[in-house]
Write a protein that holds these residues in place. Sequence first.
Motif, PDB file in Angstrom:
ATOM      1  N   ARG A   1       2.602  -4.409   3.444  1.00 39.30           N
ATOM      2  CA  ARG A   1       3.711  -3.464   3.615  1.00 39.30           C
ATOM      3  C   ARG A   1       3.204  -2.085   3.228  1.00 39.30           C
ATOM      4  NH1 ARG A   1       7.582  -5.349  -0.292  1.00 39.30           N
ATOM      5  NH2 ARG A   1       5.751  -6.264  -1.184  1.00 39.30           N
ATOM      6  N   VAL A   2       3.690  -1.074   3.926  1.00 42.26           N
ATOM      7  CA  VAL A   2       3.256   0.301   3.674  1.00 42.26           C
ATOM      8  C   VAL A   2       4.457   1.118   3.258  1.00 42.26           C
ATOM      9  CG1 VAL A   2       2.248   2.370   4.694  1.00 42.26           C
ATOM     10  CG2 VAL A   2       1.388   0.120   5.354  1.00 42.26           C
ATOM     11  N   LEU A   3       4.293   1.872   2.188  1.00 45.99           N
ATOM     12  CA  LEU A   3       5.326   2.795   1.744  1.00 45.99           C
ATOM     13  C   LEU A   3       4.688   4.187   1.749  1.00 45.99           C
ATOM     14  CD1 LEU A   3       7.892   2.240  -0.962  1.00 45.99           C
ATOM     15  CD2 LEU A   3       6.659   4.385  -0.955  1.00 45.99           C
ATOM     16  N   ARG A   4       5.286   5.104   2.471  1.00 47.97           N
ATOM     17  CA  ARG A   4       4.783   6.480   2.518  1.00 47.97           C
ATOM     18  C   ARG A   4       5.777   7.408   1.842  1.00 47.97           C
ATOM     19  NH1 ARG A   4       0.284   7.587   5.439  1.00 47.97           N
ATOM     20  NH2 ARG A   4      -0.482   5.850   6.699  1.00 47.97           N
TER      21      ARG A   4
ATOM     22  N   ARG B   1      -3.181   8.742  13.493  1.00 45.55           N
ATOM     23  CA  ARG B   1      -3.942   7.845  12.628  1.00 45.55           C
ATOM     24  C   ARG B   1      -3.030   7.169  11.606  1.00 45.55           C
ATOM     25  NH1 ARG B   1      -6.898  11.239   9.475  1.00 45.55           N
ATOM     26  NH2 ARG B   1      -5.202  11.033   8.006  1.00 45.55           N
ATOM     27  N   ASP B   2      -2.097   7.916  11.025  1.00 46.72           N
ATOM     28  CA  ASP B   2      -1.164   7.334  10.053  1.00 46.72           C
ATOM     29  C   ASP B   2      -0.379   6.176  10.680  1.00 46.72           C
ATOM     30  OD1 ASP B   2      -1.976   9.170   8.156  1.00 46.72           O
ATOM     31  OD2 ASP B   2      -0.217  10.461   8.377  1.00 46.72           O
ATOM     32  N   ARG B   3       0.128   6.370  11.891  1.00 44.71           N
ATOM     33  CA  ARG B   3       0.893   5.307  12.557  1.00 44.71           C
ATOM     34  C   ARG B   3       0.001   4.097  12.864  1.00 44.71           C
ATOM     35  NH1 ARG B   3       3.553   9.034  11.195  1.00 44.71           N
ATOM     36  NH2 ARG B   3       3.356   7.763   9.352  1.00 44.71           N
ATOM     37  N   ARG B   4      -1.261   4.366  13.275  1.00 41.12           N
ATOM     38  CA  ARG B   4      -2.197   3.278  13.563  1.00 41.12           C
ATOM     39  C   ARG B   4      -2.493   2.477  12.308  1.00 41.12           C
ATOM     40  NH1 ARG B   4      -7.258   3.280  12.559  1.00 41.12           N
ATOM     41  NH2 ARG B   4      -7.468   5.536  12.580  1.00 41.12           N
ATOM     42  N   VAL B   5      -2.720   3.164  11.199  1.00 43.56           N
ATOM     43  CA  VAL B   5      -2.989   2.493   9.923  1.00 43.56           C
ATOM     44  C   VAL B   5      -1.788   1.649   9.508  1.00 43.56           C
ATOM     45  CG1 VAL B   5      -3.308   2.919   7.440  1.00 43.56           C
ATOM     46  CG2 VAL B   5      -4.725   4.119   9.099  1.00 43.56           C
ATOM     47  N   ASP B   6      -0.585   2.190   9.670  1.00 50.64           N
ATOM     48  CA  ASP B   6       0.633   1.423   9.348  1.00 50.64           C
ATOM     49  C   ASP B   6       0.686   0.128  10.158  1.00 50.64           C
ATOM     50  OD1 ASP B   6       1.291   3.530   7.683  1.00 50.64           O
ATOM     51  OD2 ASP B   6       2.929   4.280   8.946  1.00 50.64           O
TER      52      ASP B   6
ATOM     53  N   ALA C   1       0.856  -1.185   0.000  1.00 48.17           N
ATOM     54  CA  ALA C   1       0.000   0.000   0.000  1.00 48.17           C
ATOM     55  C   ALA C   1       0.894   1.237   0.000  1.00 48.17           C
ATOM     56  CB  ALA C   1      -0.907   0.010   1.221  1.00 48.17           C
ATOM     57  N   VAL C   2       0.648   2.140  -0.946  1.00 42.21           N
ATOM     58  CA  VAL C   2       1.454   3.355  -1.078  1.00 42.21           C
ATOM     59  C   VAL C   2       0.577   4.559  -0.746  1.00 42.21           C
ATOM     60  CG1 VAL C   2       2.838   4.774  -2.638  1.00 42.21           C
ATOM     61  CG2 VAL C   2       2.846   2.272  -2.888  1.00 42.21           C
ATOM     62  N   TYR C   3       1.089   5.399   0.141  1.00 41.80           N
ATOM     63  CA  TYR C   3       0.414   6.642   0.507  1.00 41.80           C
ATOM     64  C   TYR C   3       1.308   7.802   0.096  1.00 41.80           C
ATOM     65  CZ  TYR C   3      -2.697   3.875   3.465  1.00 41.80           C
ATOM     66  OH  TYR C   3      -3.613   2.966   3.929  1.00 41.80           O
ATOM     67  N   ILE C   4       0.745   8.765  -0.628  1.00 40.70           N
ATOM     68  CA  ILE C   4       1.459   9.995  -0.972  1.00 40.70           C
ATOM     69  C   ILE C   4       0.893  11.064  -0.030  1.00 40.70           C
ATOM     70  CG2 ILE C   4       2.110  11.606  -2.801  1.00 40.70           C
ATOM     71  CD1 ILE C   4       2.748   8.888  -3.831  1.00 40.70           C
ATOM     72  N   ASP C   5       1.632  11.378   1.001  1.00 40.26           N
ATOM     73  CA  ASP C   5       1.147  12.277   2.052  1.00 40.26           C
ATOM     74  C   ASP C   5       1.431  13.733   1.722  1.00 40.26           C
ATOM     75  OD1 ASP C   5       0.270  10.112   3.534  1.00 40.26           O
ATOM     76  OD2 ASP C   5       2.102  10.002   4.739  1.00 40.26           O
ATOM     77  N   GLY C   6       0.432  14.575   1.972  1.00 41.38           N
ATOM     78  CA  GLY C   6       0.589  16.011   1.805  1.00 41.38           C
ATOM     79  C   GLY C   6       1.418  16.595   2.935  1.00 41.38           C
TER      80      GLY C   6
END
Length: 128
Positions: free
Chosen positions: A99-102, A85-90, A50-55
Amino acid sequence: MRSVRRSDTGAELAVRRELFARGRRYRIDLSPVRGMRSRADIVFTKHRLAVYIDGCFWHKCPLHASLPRSNSAWWAEKLAANETRDRRVDRELAAAGWRVLRAWEHEPPVDVADRIDAELSRSVGPVF
């Protein structure tokens, strides 16, 4: 806040264009785990990535984060909650085998695509 885009931001589109040009196929704006409220920007279901492009503003980028002067207490609480929330989702995705890539919105799309390629190649065994 209604005018703030939730998906298809400029940074997301640039990364997706780069990945598509490299022959990578993916799903967009998808919840990796059924029932989870978080939706990843780019999802590789086969590789469980899962890839998140964070603002930079909304996720408190260490280089570009700033706190508005008006109503600063409310904003500080709001942005801290986003970070939590981001850390919880990870953690939840990791527990589900993902796997999470931010990436940050200011990162060059080619660099983000390189990181994604590296992560995807780690998940695939030797090809014969």
